[in-house]
Scaffold this motif. Structure first.
Motif, PDB file in Angstrom:
ATOM      1  N   TRP A  92       0.838  -1.195   0.000  1.00  0.00           N
ATOM      2  CA  TRP A  92       0.000   0.000   0.000  1.00  0.00           C
ATOM      3  C   TRP A  92       0.872   1.244   0.000  1.00  0.00           C
ATOM      4  O   TRP A  92       1.861   1.314   0.722  1.00  0.00           O
ATOM      5  N   THR A  93       0.489   2.212  -0.795  1.00  0.00           N
ATOM      6  CA  THR A  93       1.138   3.522  -0.782  1.00  0.00           C
ATOM      7  C   THR A  93       0.049   4.586  -0.811  1.00  0.00           C
ATOM      8  O   THR A  93      -0.810   4.574  -1.691  1.00  0.00           O
ATOM      9  N   VAL A  94       0.091   5.476   0.151  1.00  0.00           N
ATOM     10  CA  VAL A  94      -0.837   6.604   0.217  1.00  0.00           C
ATOM     11  C   VAL A  94      -0.024   7.875   0.013  1.00  0.00           C
ATOM     12  O   VAL A  94       1.007   8.058   0.669  1.00  0.00           O
ATOM     13  N   ALA A  95      -0.463   8.733  -0.872  1.00  0.00           N
ATOM     14  CA  ALA A  95       0.271   9.968  -1.143  1.00  0.00           C
ATOM     15  C   ALA A  95      -0.685  11.144  -1.207  1.00  0.00           C
ATOM     16  O   ALA A  95      -1.797  11.037  -1.737  1.00  0.00           O
ATOM     17  N   ALA A  96      -0.258  12.270  -0.646  1.00  0.00           N
ATOM     18  CA  ALA A  96      -1.069  13.490  -0.645  1.00  0.00           C
ATOM     19  C   ALA A  96      -0.353  14.581  -1.432  1.00  0.00           C
ATOM     20  O   ALA A  96       0.876  14.678  -1.409  1.00  0.00           O
ATOM     21  N   TYR A  97      -1.139  15.420  -2.121  1.00  0.00           N
ATOM     22  CA  TYR A  97      -0.614  16.471  -2.977  1.00  0.00           C
ATOM     23  C   TYR A  97      -1.293  17.789  -2.649  1.00  0.00           C
ATOM     24  O   TYR A  97      -2.458  17.822  -2.254  1.00  0.00           O
ATOM     25  N   GLU A  98      -0.583  18.897  -2.849  1.00  0.00           N
ATOM     26  CA  GLU A  98      -1.176  20.207  -2.618  1.00  0.00           C
ATOM     27  C   GLU A  98      -2.234  20.498  -3.678  1.00  0.00           C
ATOM     28  O   GLU A  98      -3.311  21.024  -3.380  1.00  0.00           O
ATOM     29  N   THR A  99      -1.932  20.152  -4.936  1.00  0.00           N
ATOM     30  CA  THR A  99      -2.872  20.279  -6.047  1.00  0.00           C
ATOM     31  C   THR A  99      -2.784  19.010  -6.878  1.00  0.00           C
ATOM     32  O   THR A  99      -1.835  18.233  -6.732  1.00  0.00           O
ATOM     33  N   PRO A 100      -3.729  18.782  -7.789  1.00  0.00           N
ATOM     34  CA  PRO A 100      -3.684  17.560  -8.602  1.00  0.00           C
ATOM     35  C   PRO A 100      -2.423  17.403  -9.435  1.00  0.00           C
ATOM     36  O   PRO A 100      -2.092  16.291  -9.851  1.00  0.00           O
ATOM     37  N   VAL A 101      -1.718  18.503  -9.712  1.00  0.00           N
ATOM     38  CA  VAL A 101      -0.541  18.412 -10.578  1.00  0.00           C
ATOM     39  C   VAL A 101       0.752  18.789  -9.858  1.00  0.00           C
ATOM     40  O   VAL A 101       1.791  18.929 -10.490  1.00  0.00           O
ATOM     41  N   SER A 102       0.708  18.952  -8.551  1.00  0.00           N
ATOM     42  CA  SER A 102       1.907  19.349  -7.818  1.00  0.00           C
ATOM     43  C   SER A 102       2.684  18.129  -7.325  1.00  0.00           C
ATOM     44  O   SER A 102       2.231  16.987  -7.444  1.00  0.00           O
ATOM     45  N   ASP A 103       3.862  18.386  -6.781  1.00  0.00           N
ATOM     46  CA  ASP A 103       4.624  17.330  -6.122  1.00  0.00           C
ATOM     47  C   ASP A 103       3.886  16.915  -4.865  1.00  0.00           C
ATOM     48  O   ASP A 103       3.128  17.688  -4.282  1.00  0.00           O
ATOM     49  N   ARG A 104       4.133  15.707  -4.435  1.00  0.00           N
ATOM     50  CA  ARG A 104       3.411  15.238  -3.266  1.00  0.00           C
ATOM     51  C   ARG A 104       3.985  15.847  -1.980  1.00  0.00           C
ATOM     52  O   ARG A 104       5.171  16.131  -1.885  1.00  0.00           O
ATOM     53  N   ILE A 105       3.097  15.999  -1.003  1.00  0.00           N
ATOM     54  CA  ILE A 105       3.470  16.599   0.269  1.00  0.00           C
ATOM     55  C   ILE A 105       3.990  15.545   1.239  1.00  0.00           C
ATOM     56  O   ILE A 105       4.986  15.741   1.915  1.00  0.00           O
ATOM     57  N   TRP A 106       3.273  14.419   1.303  1.00  0.00           N
ATOM     58  CA  TRP A 106       3.697  13.350   2.199  1.00  0.00           C
ATOM     59  C   TRP A 106       3.296  12.003   1.607  1.00  0.00           C
ATOM     60  O   TRP A 106       2.429  11.915   0.733  1.00  0.00           O
ATOM     61  N   VAL A 107       3.950  10.959   2.078  1.00  0.00           N
ATOM     62  CA  VAL A 107       3.683   9.612   1.581  1.00  0.00           C
ATOM     63  C   VAL A 107       3.762   8.625   2.736  1.00  0.00           C
ATOM     64  O   VAL A 107       4.560   8.790   3.663  1.00  0.00           O
ATOM     65  N   LEU A 108       2.907   7.625   2.680  1.00  0.00           N
ATOM     66  CA  LEU A 108       2.853   6.581   3.704  1.00  0.00           C
ATOM     67  C   LEU A 108       2.790   5.228   3.007  1.00  0.00           C
ATOM     68  O   LEU A 108       2.105   5.087   1.987  1.00  0.00           O
ATOM     69  N   THR A 109       3.497   4.231   3.539  1.00  0.00           N
ATOM     70  CA  THR A 109       3.470   2.897   2.943  1.00  0.00           C
ATOM     71  C   THR A 109       3.160   1.858   4.013  1.00  0.00           C
ATOM     72  O   THR A 109       3.402   2.073   5.203  1.00  0.00           O
ATOM     73  N   ALA A 110       2.618   0.721   3.575  1.00  0.00           N
ATOM     74  CA  ALA A 110       2.333  -0.395   4.477  1.00  0.00           C
ATOM     75  C   ALA A 110       2.622  -1.701   3.757  1.00  0.00           C
ATOM     76  O   ALA A 110       2.364  -1.823   2.555  1.00  0.00           O
ATOM     77  N   THR A 111       3.145  -2.665   4.481  1.00  0.00           N
ATOM     78  CA  THR A 111       3.493  -3.953   3.874  1.00  0.00           C
ATOM     79  C   THR A 111       2.278  -4.872   3.794  1.00  0.00           C
ATOM     80  O   THR A 111       1.232  -4.621   4.389  1.00  0.00           O
TER      81      THR A 111
END
Length: 267
Positions: A92-111
């Protein structure tokens, strides 16, 4: 009928004759355990339920059936689910972005072996729609770390500092959260600053969850609360297998979630 035949027939028809022994059922029983020690369950079924219950999230088709992308209607929060992957690798990878086309702000992973209650808590927090964003460039100060780990401190989890590492460990020593102070000084948004684990010890975890520097503290606090107070179920045979397994620590480098997908590829 002879006397012997008659006695045999009577014995077979006498009320109260014990029934044939049933196969041992103990392996089918489950036990209630802390959330971090529960069985992984069916991750694909968990994702399907999440989509059924939250219409503001949409499943996107990929070129391969090996991976599923789930994207919030805002296009600023995205989930990548990799199917059929070894238990100790990132599923699993969860990623958040400031806008739909921006670089991501933070990312979380789970095995892949992440327990079902932990995964469900994560998805529930994402579904609430609160605390996704964070201030870009804001320092990871003591206040943020304290807020993220307050449930652990209140529950009396052991607190230790070892150089760059700050750790909170369960009383039984079978789970914990580790904070890497060094990564907060690094410009990359993808480094694993937080590591949640459970298992024999941090070097041989049964599962891990990692989060980058700017992962919102409310999300981390919810995960901490779940580790302390959450419960789940585990089958005895699963517990036996886990004791024999030795999992390697996953790479801190998170998988990349596709930044955008054409509308023609949506379900």
């Amino acid at each position: 009928m002879t006397d012997t035949e008659r006695q045999t027939a009577e014995a077979r028809s006498t009320p109260g004759t014990p029934a044939a022994a049933k196969p041992e059922q103990s392996l089918q029983r489950t036990e209630t355990v802390p959330a971090y020690a529960a069985d992984p369950g069916d991750h694909d079924a968990i994702l399907d339920r999440f989509l059924d219950e939250h219409g503001d999230w949409e499943k996107w088709r990929t070129w391969s059936d090996d991976t599923t992308h789930v994207i919030h209607e805002s296009q600023t929060l995205r989930i990548e689910r990799v199917h059929e992957i070894p238990a100790h690798e990132t599923a699993w990878t969860v990623a958040a972005y400031e806008t739909p086309v921006s670089d991501r702000i933070w990312v979380l992973t789970a095995t892949g072996a992440t327990p079902a209650p932990v995964l469900e808590e994560l998805l529930n927090h994402l579904a609430d729609g609160e605390g996704w964003d964070t201030v870009i460039g804001a320092p990871m100060d003591e206040k943020i770390v304290t807020a993220a780990t307050q449930p652990l401190s209140e529950a009396g989890w052991k607190y230790t500092v070892d150089g760059r590492w700050i750790r909170w460990t369960s009383p039984a020593g079978d789970a914990g959260i580790q904070f890497d102070a060094f990564t907060t000084q690094h410009p990359s948004q993808n480094l694993a600053t937080w590591t949640v684990w459970a298992g024999a010890d941090p070097e041989r975890p049964a599962w891990t969850l990692t989060a980058s520097p700017h992962t919102p503290s409310p999300l981390l606090a919810d995960l901490s609360e779940n580790l302390v107070h959450g419960t789940g179920t585990r089958s005895p045979q699963t517990a036996g297998r886990e004791l024999r397994k030795k999992f390697a620590v996953i790479s801190p480098t998170a998988q990349t979630v596709t930044s955008s997908l054409p509308a023609s590829r949506r379900h």
